[in-house]
Design an enzyme around this catalytic site. Structure first.
Site, PDB file in Angstrom:
ATOM      1  N   GLU A   1      -3.823   7.906  -3.665  1.00  0.00           N
ATOM      2  CA  GLU A   1      -4.239   7.533  -5.029  1.00  0.00           C
ATOM      3  C   GLU A   1      -5.541   8.221  -5.428  1.00  0.00           C
ATOM      4  OE1 GLU A   1      -4.372   3.255  -5.075  1.00  0.00           O
ATOM      5  OE2 GLU A   1      -2.302   3.105  -4.418  1.00  0.00           O
TER       6      GLU A   1
ATOM      7  N   HIS B   1      -1.874   1.075  -9.606  1.00  0.00           N
ATOM      8  CA  HIS B   1      -2.467   0.091  -8.673  1.00  0.00           C
ATOM      9  C   HIS B   1      -3.201  -1.024  -9.442  1.00  0.00           C
ATOM     10  CE1 HIS B   1      -4.246  -0.494  -4.370  1.00  0.00           C
ATOM     11  NE2 HIS B   1      -4.052  -1.645  -4.986  1.00  0.00           N
TER      12      HIS B   1
ATOM     13  N   ARG C   1       0.858  -1.180   0.000  1.00  0.00           N
ATOM     14  CA  ARG C   1       0.000   0.000   0.000  1.00  0.00           C
ATOM     15  C   ARG C   1       0.898   1.235   0.000  1.00  0.00           C
ATOM     16  NH1 ARG C   1      -3.638  -2.673  -1.497  1.00  0.00           N
ATOM     17  NH2 ARG C   1      -5.497  -3.325  -0.375  1.00  0.00           N
TER      18      ARG C   1
END
Ligand code: NAP
Length: 316
Positions: A264, A282, A235
């Site tokens: 993000e 991602h 993450r």
């Protein structure tokens, strides 16, 4: 099942959305104007018994508290850092995730990031496309992967799958996790700074918790050093991003391959201009095969719960 209200937090994989739509009474939260969300939740609070979240949009305490009949939060992700587990536990709400089915894809992507950063795959591709090859060779600026020491932060499902792949490249493997594993070929470090000091490629694959937030800080980056590269498939918040940016700009780190970011889809501007950094949006588990399996697991968890059967992949 058609009368059970399921709240989908944000747009997700179309197959999952279609299946939820055909099996349940589906509510799509993002289709409400933000100012109308409290009213929308209030008027549907009796019907909504399940929330489907993902790695980007979880279920916070405010949402959980606004749904008094909520029984289950099913995440379309293995990570559950965006779900308030404590609140779910207090209220007896079940939580599920999608482990295992995505492990291989995320590990494959971790290796792809390592190779792409070290061998400068994207700059090489740009070199050919731009026609510069006609003016001379690309040069020997790429670095070897095979046999480099690899350090894994979090030797769980994904970390172990990355280790297995890196071993096939002849790399020595060391790791830092909460607990030492009975694996005599992998060297264990009980702190991440020593791990970083003793590897060339540091791969972050642990879960995000209060303890692992910013686990890759300035000290760790400096321990990895100017010849080291950082790969993050965990993450974004595992890495102190401003520290990463300054280390890359100042040449205190050789390069980075990132699939995840702190905020993000925002990416720190200086990273966009560095050619020793590879940036992915991602996409660790985003293959059709894996997303189908993840969607099936979300559906299986919901159906098991509402049919009073054991949950296939419970978190709590
Ligand atoms: P997992 O099997 O539960 O592994 C998690 C690992 O994190 C374990 O090895 C655990 O250590 C380690 N860990 C937890 N707390 C730690 C701490 N304080 N210090 C050091 N290590 C710690 O989970 P997984 O299936 O491998 O997934 C790992 C993570 O990958 C997920 O949580 C998610 O955030 C991320 N992910 C990203 C993508 C993507 O698209 N990029 C896709 C899927 C998952 P122990 O082994 O000692 O328990």
């Amino acid at each position: 099942m058609e009368s059970i209200g399921v709240l989908l937090m944000c747009p997700m994989y179309s197959y999952l959305e279609q299946e939820l739509q055909s099996r349940f009474n589906l509510f799509k939260l993002w289709q409400q104007p933000p100012s109308k969300i409290p009213e929308f939740l209030k008027s549907n609070q009796r019907t909504i018994k399940a929330v489907v979240s993902n790695a980007r949009v979880g279920a916070d305490a405010q949402l959980i508290d606004s749904l008094p009949n909520l029984e289950i939060v099913a995440s379309f992700s293995v990570g559950f850092d965006k779900i308030d587990l404590k609140r779910c536990e207090e209220k007896g709400i079940r939580v599920t995730n999608t482990p295992d089915v995505l492990t291989d894809d995320v590990a494959d992507l971790g290796i792809a990031l390592i190779l792409a950063v070290l061998r400068k795959i994207c700059p090489c591709d740009g070199f050919v496309r731009s026609g510069k090859w006609k003016d001379g060779d690309f040069g020997l600026s790429t670095k070897q992967f095979s046999s480099k020491p690899v350090g894994i932060v979090g030797l769980g499902r994904i970390g172990s799958a990355i280790a297995k792949r890196a071993q096939a490249f002849g790399c020595s493997i060391s790791y830092h996790s909460r607990t030492q594993k009975p694996l005599k070929h992998y060297k264990y470090y009980d702190n991440i700074v020593d791990l970083a000091k003793n590897c060339s490629i540091l791969v972050v694959a642990c879960s995000l918790t209060d303890e692992t937030r910013h686990i890759v800080n300035r000290e760790v980056i400096d321990a990895l050093g100017p010849r080291g590269i950082l790969i993050n498939v965990g993450r974004g918040a595992h890495v102190d991003e401003p520290e990463l940016v300054s280390a890359l700009l100042e040449g205190r780190l050789a390069g980075a391959g990132l699939d995840v970011y702190e905020d993000e889809p925002e990416v720190p501007d200086p990273l966009l201009r560095l050619d020793n950094v590879l940036l992915l949006p991602h996409v660790g588990s985003d293959t059709v095969e894996t997303c189908n399996s993840m969607a099936d697991l979300v559906l299986a968890n919901l159906e098991a719960h509402f049919n009073s059967r054991p949950l296939p992949t419970p978190v709590i």
